[in-house]
Design an enzyme around this catalytic site. Sequence first.
Site, mmCIF file in Angstrom:
data_model
loop_
_atom_site.group_PDB
_atom_site.id
_atom_site.type_symbol
_atom_site.label_atom_id
_atom_site.label_comp_id
_atom_site.label_asym_id
_atom_site.label_seq_id
_atom_site.Cartn_x
_atom_site.Cartn_y
_atom_site.Cartn_z
ATOM 1 N N PRO A 10 -50.268 8.386 -24.530
ATOM 2 C CA PRO A 10 -51.482 7.627 -24.230
ATOM 3 C C PRO A 10 -51.276 6.481 -23.252
ATOM 4 O O PRO A 10 -50.253 5.805 -23.275
ATOM 5 C CB PRO A 10 -51.922 7.087 -25.595
ATOM 6 C CG PRO A 10 -50.728 7.209 -26.463
ATOM 7 C CD PRO A 10 -49.953 8.387 -25.956
ATOM 8 N N ASN A 11 -52.255 6.337 -22.385
ATOM 9 C CA ASN A 11 -52.361 5.264 -21.384
ATOM 10 C C ASN A 11 -51.403 5.421 -20.207
ATOM 11 O O ASN A 11 -51.507 4.670 -19.239
ATOM 12 C CB ASN A 11 -52.183 3.874 -22.034
ATOM 13 C CG ASN A 11 -53.256 3.605 -23.053
ATOM 14 O OD1 ASN A 11 -54.438 3.793 -22.760
ATOM 15 N ND2 ASN A 11 -52.879 3.226 -24.260
ATOM 16 N N ARG A 18 -51.941 -0.441 -14.908
ATOM 17 C CA ARG A 18 -51.374 -1.209 -16.032
ATOM 18 C C ARG A 18 -50.508 -2.340 -15.500
ATOM 19 O O ARG A 18 -50.184 -2.386 -14.307
ATOM 20 C CB ARG A 18 -50.565 -0.282 -16.967
ATOM 21 C CG ARG A 18 -51.430 0.751 -17.649
ATOM 22 C CD ARG A 18 -50.651 1.582 -18.637
ATOM 23 N NE ARG A 18 -50.367 0.881 -19.890
ATOM 24 C CZ ARG A 18 -49.691 1.415 -20.909
ATOM 25 N NH1 ARG A 18 -49.238 2.664 -20.813
ATOM 26 N NH2 ARG A 18 -49.468 0.730 -22.002
ATOM 27 N N TYR A 23 -44.726 -1.905 -16.012
ATOM 28 C CA TYR A 23 -44.832 -0.480 -15.711
ATOM 29 C C TYR A 23 -44.734 -0.122 -14.225
ATOM 30 O O TYR A 23 -44.859 1.045 -13.872
ATOM 31 C CB TYR A 23 -46.166 0.055 -16.278
ATOM 32 C CG TYR A 23 -46.298 -0.222 -17.769
ATOM 33 C CD1 TYR A 23 -45.402 0.353 -18.665
ATOM 34 C CD2 TYR A 23 -47.289 -1.065 -18.261
ATOM 35 C CE1 TYR A 23 -45.501 0.105 -20.024
ATOM 36 C CE2 TYR A 23 -47.397 -1.327 -19.622
ATOM 37 C CZ TYR A 23 -46.494 -0.740 -20.497
ATOM 38 O OH TYR A 23 -46.591 -0.997 -21.834
ATOM 39 N N ASN A 74 -42.132 10.195 -23.132
ATOM 40 C CA ASN A 74 -42.591 8.815 -23.289
ATOM 41 C C ASN A 74 -43.844 8.912 -24.136
ATOM 42 O O ASN A 74 -44.921 9.282 -23.649
ATOM 43 C CB ASN A 74 -42.901 8.176 -21.923
ATOM 44 C CG ASN A 74 -43.286 6.706 -22.090
ATOM 45 O OD1 ASN A 74 -43.546 6.251 -23.206
ATOM 46 N ND2 ASN A 74 -43.325 5.969 -20.992
ATOM 47 N N ALA A 77 -47.563 4.191 -26.983
ATOM 48 C CA ALA A 77 -47.656 3.395 -28.208
ATOM 49 C C ALA A 77 -47.369 4.219 -29.475
ATOM 50 O O ALA A 77 -46.955 3.666 -30.500
ATOM 51 C CB ALA A 77 -49.037 2.760 -28.301
ATOM 52 N N GLU A 98 -35.962 10.223 -25.403
ATOM 53 C CA GLU A 98 -37.068 9.267 -25.455
ATOM 54 C C GLU A 98 -36.943 8.323 -24.265
ATOM 55 O O GLU A 98 -35.867 7.773 -24.039
ATOM 56 C CB GLU A 98 -36.931 8.489 -26.781
ATOM 57 C CG GLU A 98 -37.911 7.352 -26.918
ATOM 58 C CD GLU A 98 -37.614 6.472 -28.155
ATOM 59 O OE1 GLU A 98 -36.656 6.766 -28.921
ATOM 60 O OE2 GLU A 98 -38.342 5.479 -28.316
ATOM 61 N N HIS A 100 -38.860 5.016 -21.967
ATOM 62 C CA HIS A 100 -39.903 3.996 -21.808
ATOM 63 C C HIS A 100 -39.684 3.321 -20.482
ATOM 64 O O HIS A 100 -38.535 3.019 -20.123
ATOM 65 C CB HIS A 100 -39.821 2.956 -22.940
ATOM 66 C CG HIS A 100 -39.992 3.591 -24.282
ATOM 67 N ND1 HIS A 100 -41.221 3.981 -24.754
ATOM 68 C CD2 HIS A 100 -39.075 3.966 -25.206
ATOM 69 C CE1 HIS A 100 -41.043 4.572 -25.929
ATOM 70 N NE2 HIS A 100 -39.756 4.577 -26.231
ATOM 71 N N ARG A 107 -39.636 -7.014 -25.738
ATOM 72 C CA ARG A 107 -41.067 -7.300 -25.602
ATOM 73 C C ARG A 107 -41.585 -7.746 -26.965
ATOM 74 O O ARG A 107 -40.825 -8.189 -27.799
ATOM 75 C CB ARG A 107 -41.799 -6.056 -25.095
ATOM 76 C CG ARG A 107 -41.407 -5.669 -23.672
ATOM 77 C CD ARG A 107 -42.215 -4.494 -23.165
ATOM 78 N NE ARG A 107 -43.653 -4.796 -23.116
ATOM 79 C CZ ARG A 107 -44.597 -3.883 -22.821
ATOM 80 N NH1 ARG A 107 -44.249 -2.640 -22.567
ATOM 81 N NH2 ARG A 107 -45.885 -4.236 -22.786
HETATM 82 C C1 DQA Z 1 -44.093 2.365 -23.118
HETATM 83 C C2 DQA Z 1 -43.901 1.193 -24.065
HETATM 84 C C3 DQA Z 1 -44.900 1.264 -25.201
HETATM 85 O O1 DQA Z 1 -44.699 0.160 -26.087
HETATM 86 C C4 DQA Z 1 -46.317 1.195 -24.667
HETATM 87 O O2 DQA Z 1 -47.250 1.296 -25.710
HETATM 88 C C5 DQA Z 1 -46.577 2.191 -23.596
HETATM 89 C C6 DQA Z 1 -45.537 2.468 -22.628
HETATM 90 C C7 DQA Z 1 -43.195 2.244 -21.871
HETATM 91 O O3 DQA Z 1 -43.112 3.231 -21.142
HETATM 92 O O4 DQA Z 1 -42.619 1.197 -21.639
HETATM 93 O O5 DQA Z 1 -47.674 2.682 -23.466
HETATM 94 O O6 DQA Z 1 -43.750 3.548 -23.779
#
Ligand code: DQA
Length: 247
Positions: A10-11, A18, A23, A74, A77, A98, A100, A107
Amino acid sequence: MKTILIMNGPNLSQLGKRDPKHYGSGTLADLENACINKGIELGVKVQCFQSESESAIIRKLHSSMGVIDGIVLNAGAYTHYSIAIRDAIELIKIPVIEVHLSDIHNRESFRNTSVIEAVCAEQVCGMGVKGYLVAMEKLVEKYISIDSDAAEALVSDNDPLFEERAALNEIDKELFVLFERRMKHVDRIARIKAWKGLPTKIPSREAEILERVGQSVEEQYSEAAKALMQEILRLSRDRQQEINKGM
Ligand code: DQA
């Protein structure tokens, strides 16, 4: 050819809008293109998938079984609380790395925990888009066995590997010309030994040959050269025995 799946949760569809501090400024398409190019370099197929929905991610994980060889995930959240995604990763038995973009350990505290970490092969974070490429390299180097035919298909005529192989082929040819020459002498020696009534194996002579061989190459190759020589001596002895029988 092996296939790596790049999965974004998501997102991540909104990259570019963002917070660039965490990011970067590139879009999801930029990120996916970088992964596709990396796939060409690594000799693997790349499939990309993004969804805002936990169930779609889980369904995609399920349908990857038997089709996908490694996953860069990735989970956004969901990383921090989706036990359902954790369980799906655990059951599919596909290596998952995994990733990020940001450093989740430096953070807000709610981002410090990853519930999927324990079922993933490794975690890469805080490296931006590069982290996805590093994860792909790790998958190929450590977790996926690339089939050699596909890798071989990537070697073209102007590849430096091509030239090096041609040089090796020439050296191998010379090596075996020498080997044949040696065996011809072995034949003659066998006849002389038989005529003089000497045994096939003379341990002190073999020890002397091995020592000389060990000293004639750099130290790092000394043991390997001796092992090779031992094999050649064994062949020579077998040949001498054959000649003895025939005489
Ligand atoms: C993320 C870190 C997560 O905490 C966040 O909710 C994201 C992106 C990252 O790529 O740094 O959406 O996974």
